[in-house]
Design a protein around this motif. Structure first.
Motif, PDB file in Angstrom:
ATOM      1  N   GLN A  55       0.800  -1.228   0.000  1.00  0.00           N
ATOM      2  CA  GLN A  55       0.000   0.000   0.000  1.00  0.00           C
ATOM      3  C   GLN A  55       0.832   1.277   0.000  1.00  0.00           C
ATOM      4  O   GLN A  55       0.311   2.350  -0.303  1.00  0.00           O
ATOM      5  N   GLN A  56       2.125   1.192   0.279  1.00  0.00           N
ATOM      6  CA  GLN A  56       2.940   2.406   0.272  1.00  0.00           C
ATOM      7  C   GLN A  56       3.295   2.865  -1.138  1.00  0.00           C
ATOM      8  O   GLN A  56       3.880   3.932  -1.301  1.00  0.00           O
ATOM      9  N   LEU A  57       2.940   2.093  -2.150  1.00  0.00           N
ATOM     10  CA  LEU A  57       3.171   2.551  -3.518  1.00  0.00           C
ATOM     11  C   LEU A  57       2.471   3.867  -3.797  1.00  0.00           C
ATOM     12  O   LEU A  57       2.939   4.670  -4.615  1.00  0.00           O
ATOM     13  N   ALA A  58       1.351   4.089  -3.115  1.00  0.00           N
ATOM     14  CA  ALA A  58       0.617   5.343  -3.314  1.00  0.00           C
ATOM     15  C   ALA A  58       1.421   6.550  -2.855  1.00  0.00           C
ATOM     16  O   ALA A  58       1.171   7.679  -3.301  1.00  0.00           O
ATOM     17  N   ALA A 101       0.526  -3.174 -11.573  1.00  0.00           N
ATOM     18  CA  ALA A 101       0.238  -2.104 -12.527  1.00  0.00           C
ATOM     19  C   ALA A 101       0.772  -0.761 -12.021  1.00  0.00           C
ATOM     20  O   ALA A 101       1.276   0.057 -12.804  1.00  0.00           O
ATOM     21  N   LEU A 102       0.677  -0.529 -10.704  1.00  0.00           N
ATOM     22  CA  LEU A 102       1.187   0.715 -10.124  1.00  0.00           C
ATOM     23  C   LEU A 102       2.700   0.806 -10.266  1.00  0.00           C
ATOM     24  O   LEU A 102       3.238   1.882 -10.555  1.00  0.00           O
ATOM     25  N   VAL A 103       3.406  -0.291 -10.043  1.00  0.00           N
ATOM     26  CA  VAL A 103       4.856  -0.297 -10.201  1.00  0.00           C
ATOM     27  C   VAL A 103       5.228   0.103 -11.624  1.00  0.00           C
ATOM     28  O   VAL A 103       6.096   0.953 -11.845  1.00  0.00           O
ATOM     29  N   LEU A 104       4.559  -0.490 -12.597  1.00  0.00           N
ATOM     30  CA  LEU A 104       4.860  -0.178 -13.995  1.00  0.00           C
ATOM     31  C   LEU A 104       4.528   1.269 -14.324  1.00  0.00           C
ATOM     32  O   LEU A 104       5.263   1.949 -15.052  1.00  0.00           O
ATOM     33  N   GLU A 105       3.410   1.749 -13.759  1.00  0.00           N
ATOM     34  CA  GLU A 105       3.009   3.138 -14.012  1.00  0.00           C
ATOM     35  C   GLU A 105       4.001   4.111 -13.387  1.00  0.00           C
ATOM     36  O   GLU A 105       4.404   5.100 -14.017  1.00  0.00           O
ATOM     37  N   ARG A 106       4.410   3.841 -12.149  1.00  0.00           N
ATOM     38  CA  ARG A 106       5.352   4.733 -11.471  1.00  0.00           C
ATOM     39  C   ARG A 106       6.700   4.766 -12.189  1.00  0.00           C
ATOM     40  O   ARG A 106       7.318   5.822 -12.335  1.00  0.00           O
ATOM     41  N   LEU A 107       7.157   3.595 -12.627  1.00  0.00           N
ATOM     42  CA  LEU A 107       8.466   3.520 -13.263  1.00  0.00           C
ATOM     43  C   LEU A 107       8.426   3.942 -14.724  1.00  0.00           C
ATOM     44  O   LEU A 107       9.465   4.286 -15.299  1.00  0.00           O
ATOM     45  N   GLY A 108       7.247   3.891 -15.339  1.00  0.00           N
ATOM     46  CA  GLY A 108       7.140   4.238 -16.751  1.00  0.00           C
ATOM     47  C   GLY A 108       7.927   3.298 -17.636  1.00  0.00           C
ATOM     48  O   GLY A 108       8.557   3.722 -18.624  1.00  0.00           O
ATOM     49  N   CYS A 109       7.882   1.998 -17.303  1.00  0.00           N
ATOM     50  CA  CYS A 109       8.665   1.042 -18.077  1.00  0.00           C
ATOM     51  C   CYS A 109       7.865  -0.241 -18.289  1.00  0.00           C
ATOM     52  O   CYS A 109       6.705  -0.347 -17.861  1.00  0.00           O
ATOM     53  N   THR A 110       8.470  -1.225 -18.931  1.00  0.00           N
ATOM     54  CA  THR A 110       7.797  -2.479 -19.217  1.00  0.00           C
ATOM     55  C   THR A 110       8.077  -3.501 -18.121  1.00  0.00           C
ATOM     56  O   THR A 110       8.982  -3.327 -17.294  1.00  0.00           O
ATOM     57  N   GLU A 111       7.309  -4.587 -18.172  1.00  0.00           N
ATOM     58  CA  GLU A 111       7.537  -5.668 -17.220  1.00  0.00           C
ATOM     59  C   GLU A 111       8.939  -6.255 -17.385  1.00  0.00           C
ATOM     60  O   GLU A 111       9.606  -6.561 -16.389  1.00  0.00           O
ATOM     61  N   ASP A 112       9.404  -6.387 -18.609  1.00  0.00           N
ATOM     62  CA  ASP A 112      10.748  -6.912 -18.841  1.00  0.00           C
ATOM     63  C   ASP A 112      11.808  -6.002 -18.234  1.00  0.00           C
ATOM     64  O   ASP A 112      12.843  -6.476 -17.726  1.00  0.00           O
ATOM     65  N   ASP A 113      11.564  -4.688 -18.262  1.00  0.00           N
ATOM     66  CA  ASP A 113      12.511  -3.748 -17.649  1.00  0.00           C
ATOM     67  C   ASP A 113      12.621  -4.003 -16.145  1.00  0.00           C
ATOM     68  O   ASP A 113      13.715  -3.970 -15.574  1.00  0.00           O
ATOM     69  N   VAL A 114      11.467  -4.229 -15.512  1.00  0.00           N
ATOM     70  CA  VAL A 114      11.486  -4.503 -14.072  1.00  0.00           C
ATOM     71  C   VAL A 114      12.169  -5.833 -13.785  1.00  0.00           C
ATOM     72  O   VAL A 114      12.945  -5.970 -12.831  1.00  0.00           O
ATOM     73  N   LEU A 115      11.924  -6.836 -14.635  1.00  0.00           N
ATOM     74  CA  LEU A 115      12.545  -8.144 -14.437  1.00  0.00           C
ATOM     75  C   LEU A 115      14.053  -8.077 -14.614  1.00  0.00           C
ATOM     76  O   LEU A 115      14.776  -8.943 -14.103  1.00  0.00           O
ATOM     77  N   ASP A 116      14.544  -7.061 -15.318  1.00  0.00           N
ATOM     78  CA  ASP A 116      15.988  -6.840 -15.390  1.00  0.00           C
ATOM     79  C   ASP A 116      16.536  -6.329 -14.064  1.00  0.00           C
ATOM     80  O   ASP A 116      17.737  -6.457 -13.795  1.00  0.00           O
ATOM     81  N   LEU A 156      10.461  -9.550  -5.668  1.00  0.00           N
ATOM     82  CA  LEU A 156       9.517  -8.431  -5.629  1.00  0.00           C
ATOM     83  C   LEU A 156       8.123  -9.020  -5.471  1.00  0.00           C
ATOM     84  O   LEU A 156       7.696  -9.846  -6.281  1.00  0.00           O
ATOM     85  N   PHE A 157       7.422  -8.617  -4.400  1.00  0.00           N
ATOM     86  CA  PHE A 157       6.069  -9.109  -4.127  1.00  0.00           C
ATOM     87  C   PHE A 157       5.055  -8.003  -4.389  1.00  0.00           C
ATOM     88  O   PHE A 157       5.197  -6.888  -3.876  1.00  0.00           O
ATOM     89  N   THR A 158       4.020  -8.314  -5.187  1.00  0.00           N
ATOM     90  CA  THR A 158       2.895  -7.395  -5.392  1.00  0.00           C
ATOM     91  C   THR A 158       1.642  -8.217  -5.646  1.00  0.00           C
ATOM     92  O   THR A 158       1.721  -9.417  -5.901  1.00  0.00           O
ATOM     93  N   ASN A 159       0.474  -7.540  -5.594  1.00  0.00           N
ATOM     94  CA  ASN A 159      -0.726  -8.130  -6.178  1.00  0.00           C
ATOM     95  C   ASN A 159      -0.891  -7.537  -7.584  1.00  0.00           C
ATOM     96  O   ASN A 159      -0.035  -6.768  -8.048  1.00  0.00           O
ATOM     97  N   GLU A 160      -1.976  -7.883  -8.261  1.00  0.00           N
ATOM     98  CA  GLU A 160      -2.144  -7.438  -9.649  1.00  0.00           C
ATOM     99  C   GLU A 160      -2.223  -5.922  -9.766  1.00  0.00           C
ATOM    100  O   GLU A 160      -1.620  -5.304 -10.660  1.00  0.00           O
ATOM    101  N   TYR A 161      -2.974  -5.277  -8.864  1.00  0.00           N
ATOM    102  CA  TYR A 161      -3.120  -3.830  -8.947  1.00  0.00           C
ATOM    103  C   TYR A 161      -1.790  -3.143  -8.637  1.00  0.00           C
ATOM    104  O   TYR A 161      -1.397  -2.183  -9.314  1.00  0.00           O
ATOM    105  N   GLU A 162      -1.094  -3.656  -7.616  1.00  0.00           N
ATOM    106  CA  GLU A 162       0.203  -3.076  -7.263  1.00  0.00           C
ATOM    107  C   GLU A 162       1.213  -3.262  -8.390  1.00  0.00           C
ATOM    108  O   GLU A 162       2.070  -2.402  -8.612  1.00  0.00           O
TER     109      GLU A 162
END
Length: 327
Positions: free
Chosen positions: A172-175, A200-215, A192-198
């Protein structure tokens, strides 16, 4: 595996109003609102993400080290956690603030009026992990859960500085976190632990793709509610594990924390990621069928029975030997 769990420690004060809030509001007097509700029920539950996960780990036979900030009203809660195998030696006790509290009033239509008092949690960033991470009994993994944001960022950096693996669980601290803070929190995480909504928030905050985060991370664990869990690694096929069927959900609060406890317990016993995800789902199901984040019992015979019914006898035989002496 020695696991340190950092994050919030709190109590939840839950009240029920037998009427409707809407019936008590006078439209032309809302600028002068002054209301008091006589409630029929009050439940005080132990909570806080870090405390919930530590409770689960301890109940499953590990000796997790809890790291957080509390007030001098923590004594009874501390005894409860110690009885369930949690090491509270690294918990900071504030001289001026009380333990964090969540206070929520619910009416008969399910509408809620709530307040969260951070209390001693505001001091979490004042006590670092340096001594713990450089000592002879340093943890094998530090789980960074929702907390005062400055504390979360400090703990992840200290783990990097000392070469200690960490797992990021921003929840919830992503907000409250901006893109640069999210990057600092997750970059280099073993998990990295999230639920589905979180997610999406991670990707939105970072402005990147899932593959970028997996890097940036070793693996990304996404809980999918009734659909189970998915584990992603860069360049590998996703691992998806279904949830336990037929769970009678009474209270969703703390189910994600219970999943993390089961998942990390299995990993600490040297079991596969698939088995870890399955055990996480089994423990989450037990939490869902109880009212309160720390109300479930980690009865190993019962958990093994549920595991076998959900995933088969052969899978259950893999997890059964992991129940053993406290470690």
């Amino acid at each position: 595996m020695r696991i340190a769990v950092t994050g919030s420690i709190a109590t939840d004060h839950l009240m029920v109003f037998p009427g409707r809030f809407a019936d008590q509001l006078v439209p032309d007097q809302l600028a002068h609102l002054s209301l008091s509700f006589l409630v029929d029920d009050l439940e005080v539950r132990r909570g806080g993400v870090a405390a919930n996960i530590a409770f689960g780990l301890g109940s499953l036979g590990l000796t997790p080290q809890l790291v957080g900030s509390v007030g001098d009203d923590f004594a009874e809660y501390e005894l409860w956690l110690k009885r369930h195998g949690v090491d509270t030696g690294a918990v900071h006790v504030s001289a001026t603030r009380q333990t964090a509290r969540f206070m929520c009033l619910t009416d008969q239509d399910g509408n809620q009026i709530a307040a969260f008092y951070a209390g001693a949690m505001a001091e979490a960033a004042d006590t670092g992990l340096g001594g713990m991470l450089s000592g002879p009994a340093r943890p094998d993994l530090v789980l960074v859960c929702p907390n005062e944001p400055a504390a979360m960022l400090r703990f992840t950096q200290e783990c990097r500085d000392h070469g200690v693996p960490f797992a990021a669980d921003p929840s919830q601290q992503l907000a409250r976190l901006n893109g640069e803070e999210v990057r600092r929190l997750v970059d280099g995480a073993a998990w990295l632990f999230t639920n589905e909504y979180e997610k999406a928030l991670v990707l939105e905050r970072l402005g990147c793709t899932e593959d970028d985060v997996l890097d940036m991370v070793g693996a990304w664990v996404t809980t999918l509610g009734a659909a189970g869990v998915r584990i992603d690694r860069r360049g590998e096929e996703p691992l998806t594990v279904p949830a336990v069927p037929g769970v009678r959900a009474l209270d969703p609060t703390g189910a994600g924390d219970a999943f993390r406890a089961g998942f990390l317990t299995a990993l600490s016993r040297g079991l596969s990621e698939r088995t870890a995800a399955r055990l996480g789902c089994v423990v989450a199901g037990a939490a869902l069928e109880s009212v309160g984040s720390q109300a479930y019992e980690a009865d190993t015979a019962r958990l093994t029975e549920v595991f076998a019914a959900a995933y088969g006898q052969e899978a259950a035989r893999e997890v059964e030997p992991s129940w053993g002496a406290r470690s």
